[in-house]
Design a protein around this motif. Structure first.
Motif, PDB file in Angstrom:
ATOM      1  N   LEU A  75      20.793  16.588  59.162  1.00  0.00           N
ATOM      2  CA  LEU A  75      21.611  16.657  58.088  1.00  0.00           C
ATOM      3  C   LEU A  75      20.692  17.227  56.952  1.00  0.00           C
ATOM      4  N   GLU A 111      30.560  18.955  57.297  1.00  0.00           N
ATOM      5  CA  GLU A 111      31.479  19.167  56.203  1.00  0.00           C
ATOM      6  C   GLU A 111      30.947  18.399  55.058  1.00  0.00           C
ATOM      7  N   ARG A 112      30.016  17.519  55.268  1.00  0.00           N
ATOM      8  CA  ARG A 112      29.311  16.972  54.425  1.00  0.00           C
ATOM      9  C   ARG A 112      28.642  17.645  53.383  1.00  0.00           C
ATOM     10  N   GLY A 113      28.483  17.375  51.979  1.00  0.00           N
ATOM     11  CA  GLY A 113      27.990  18.001  50.931  1.00  0.00           C
ATOM     12  C   GLY A 113      29.105  19.129  50.186  1.00  0.00           C
ATOM     13  N   THR A 114      28.726  20.123  49.500  1.00  0.00           N
ATOM     14  CA  THR A 114      29.456  20.975  48.792  1.00  0.00           C
ATOM     15  C   THR A 114      29.385  22.568  49.722  1.00  0.00           C
ATOM     16  N   SER A 115      30.577  23.146  49.180  1.00  0.00           N
ATOM     17  CA  SER A 115      30.754  24.290  49.770  1.00  0.00           C
ATOM     18  C   SER A 115      29.398  25.458  49.609  1.00  0.00           C
ATOM     19  N   ASN A 118      26.274  24.137  50.944  1.00  0.00           N
ATOM     20  CA  ASN A 118      26.167  24.493  52.673  1.00  0.00           C
ATOM     21  C   ASN A 118      26.218  25.820  52.934  1.00  0.00           C
ATOM     22  N   GLU A 150      29.944  25.377  55.740  1.00  0.00           N
ATOM     23  CA  GLU A 150      30.926  24.150  56.313  1.00  0.00           C
ATOM     24  C   GLU A 150      32.300  24.917  56.666  1.00  0.00           C
ATOM     25  N   HIS A 158      35.398  13.830  61.706  1.00  0.00           N
ATOM     26  CA  HIS A 158      34.789  13.417  60.737  1.00  0.00           C
ATOM     27  C   HIS A 158      33.825  12.378  60.961  1.00  0.00           C
TER      28      HIS A 158
END
Lengths: 175, 450
Positions: A75, A111-115, A118, A150, A158
């Motif tokens: 991560l 999917e974690r964090g912002t677009s 990422n 992501e 998830h």
């Protein structure tokens, strides 16, 4: 028998001519000149270049099909773990075996964090994998990179089980 | 119209808006850990509208005019809205009752509306009256548009009326006449959508297909910048509004996280053209880009201070993502956050004092606030799944994406009162919000006393 002898000689000559042309074709540039370093040697030092399968009676060794392994990341990381380096070393070996192959390395994130972050993180992952191959001697001309961040998960879900598979550099063999 | 002074009683109330009362709505969804201080709300009544030369119209979203206005005032978190005539309170007040909020305080102001058809034109005359003195505080006219195809009236005039009421009574610009852009996922493709701040009137702004992300409003509302893969590679584009024409802003590698300077003359964004993500500032047509950051780590997610002199951005140069601020000319770099392992997606408040962002705490992404000088860090949420917080133009409300049951939707939070409401109700994923600013013509209309 005498009647067919001229045809046999002609056929052998044509075969030799075509075979010679075929042997050079892989090294010819678009202008038709030979670009192999061999051509730069003095004539007396030139040796016939043997390529697999050219020796009479020797079957061409079968190349293994080009299959490239994805590499995975922790991560928010883009450093290469030991298993990722092993996968990349194997990928490099395969690419050496298939010098005609061109590849696209896709960087992906879970999917974690912002677009936005990422997207940058995926870009770093793709470039890190590319840089390993470059150090191995694979030409930069053969490698492109793109980040999907992501946006294109391989596994929907998830949980860590999905996330661990989505944090990857994915190798696509281009036409 | 004769200029009238705002009655002292209402001015006093406006100054009390930062006082303390309990949190209210909707409790079932509240997952906030925020401090429980809530502002004092002004009781305000809405009379039934008068209709001249026409029957009451249905507005977009199948609402009545009074309902739109009541929602706008309620969502501002500055008012307790009471409907006159029946004496019934609308749902906001009922919620307040459920949670012990006193609603029996005297009404301070009254809203009246008269909609007149004059030929093909429809016009709303909106009036705000001081309840005690019966003096008119202001009276304004607003055009009401009509969609002949859908047989619905346009809601914009009512939103503008609500914003003026909010401004006159609180001194703070309202958000009703704004729109929120966001990315909606549809069967593998993402498109830019727009929605009114009350969650109605959703429209598509692009039809490009493929991946799209990170929209940013031009401050005049004339364009939205975004990253799209519709030609195969990620590139930075802007879509003109209205109209929908799309133009290329930058064809550099992986340009994203665009943010217009508040004066609309420059745009900041990050790109990997120099091998790793760095922040650049360019003209709004993408030309004359100047590199702002120099580090081998990731630098992205820029957001401008209201003055346009400083930029806050995300960088992982310390080993994990944190917020940094820097002058717009690339000097005076400072680290802003030290708490948490992952601080990202900053947005500088229009009031200049606070920066909202996401922070990974105990493995979950939460919203947090920090003062622009680095002090006063405060966690806002519990429960995780929060992304991309963006301030509304009032500097009070925040729109953000939140993952609930495996699907992202948009929510609006007032961090000082604890008010939280769901904005999008689509069964499609909605995320990457961006909140518009009022256009200049609307800003000038909001000056009191006119």
């Amino acid at each position: 028998m005498k009647r067919i002898l001229p045809f046999v000689v002609l056929a052998i000559s044509l075969a030799a001519l075509l075979g010679g042309a075929g042997g050079c074709s892989k090294k010819a540039t678009s202008s038709g000149t030979v670009s192999s370093p061999v051509s730069e040697l003095p004539p007396e030092e030139r040796q016939p270049v043997e390529t697999p399968g050219e020796r009479p009676g020797e079957p061409a060794p079968e190349r293994s099909p080009l299959e490239l392994q994805d590499v995975f990341f922790d991560l928010d990381k883009y450093n290469l773990k030991a298993d990722a380096q092993a996968s990349l070393a194997e990928n490099a070996r395969m690419l050496e075996e298939h010098p005609e192959a061109r590849i696209l390395i896709e960087g992906h994130c879970d999917e974690r964090g912002t677009s936005e972050y990422n997207l940058a993180l995926g870009d770093h992952r793709a470039r890190t994998a590319r840089d390993y191959l470059l150090r191995y001697g694979i030409s930069a001309m053969r490698i492109e990179t793109v980040s999907y961040g992501e946006e294109r998960p391989f596994v929907t879900g998830h949980s860590e089980a999905a996330w661990v598979l989505n944090r990857r550099a994915h190798f696509v063999i281009q036409d | 119209m004769r200029k009238r002074a705002i009655p002292k009683s209402l001015v006093g109330l406006a100054l009390c808006l930062a006082a303390i009362t309990p949190s209210a709505w909707p409790q079932a969804e509240v997952f906030l850990e925020i401090r429980k201080g809530e502002r004092f709300k002004v009781p305000i009544a809405i009379d039934d509208f008068i209709w001249q030369n026409l029957d009451p119209l249905v507005f977009q979203g199948r609402q009545r005019a009074e309902e739109i206005l009541a929602d706008d005032l309620h969502f501002s978190d500055a008012f307790i809205v009471v409907r006159h005539g029946t004496g019934d309170e609308i749902r906001s007040s009922l919620k307040l009752d459920m949670h012990g909020m006193p609603v029996d305080r005297p009404i301070q102001a009254r809203v009246r509306g008269e909609i007149v058809r004059d030929g093909r034109q429809m016009r709303l005359t909106g009036t705000l009256v001081d309840e005690k003195s019966r003096e008119t505080i202001f009276e304004r006219r607003y055009e009401i548009g009509w969609d002949a195809e859908r047989l619905e009236a346009d809601r914009w005039g009512l939103h503008r009326f609500a914003d003026e009421i909010t401004f006159f009574l609180t001194g703070t610009r309202g958000c009703a006449a704004t729109r929120i852009a966001f990315v909606r996922a549809d069967d593998g493709s993402r498109e830019l959508h727009l929605i009114d701040w009350d969650g109605l009137n959703e429209t598509a702004a692009t039809r490009l297909g493929n991946i799209l992300l990170a929209p940013a409003w031009h401050p005049e509302g004339e364009a939205l910048a975004f990253t799209s893969y519709h030609t195969g590679r990620p590139r930075l584009y802007a879509v003109e509004l209205p109209g929908g024409d799309v133009r290329l802003l930058s064809d550099w590698d992986t340009p994203t996280a665009a943010a217009y300077r508040p004066d609309g003359k420059r745009i900041a964004f990050s790109t990997t053209r120099d091998e790793n993500a760095e922040v650049y500032v360019a003209r709004t047509n993408g030309s004359r880009a100047k590199r702002l950051t120099y580090h081998i780590g990731i630098d992205t997610a820029p957001s401008w201070s209201p003055s346009g002199k400083r930029i806050v951005f995300t960088s992982d140069r310390t080993g994990s993502p944190h917020l940094f601020t820097i002058n717009a000319d690339g000097t005076d770099l400072k680290q802003l956050t030290f708490v948490g392992q992952w601080n990202d997606s900053p947005d500088w408040s229009p009031t200049a004092d606070r920066i909202v962002h996401v922070c990974r705490i105990d493995g979950e992404f939460e919203l947090a606030l920090i003062h622009a000088d680095g002090r006063g860090w405060r966690r806002l949420t519990m429960g995780g799944g929060c992304e991309n917080p963006r301030w509304g133009p009032d500097g009070r409300h925040i729109v953000f994406a939140r993952m609930v049951a495996g699907r992202r939707g948009l929510w609006i939070l007032d961090p000082d009162s604890g008010s939280l409401r769901r904005l999008t109700r689509s069964n499609r994923e909605s995320y990457n919000p961006a909140w518009s600013r009022p256009a200049r013509d609307r800003l000038s209309a909001l000056k009191p006393g006119g």
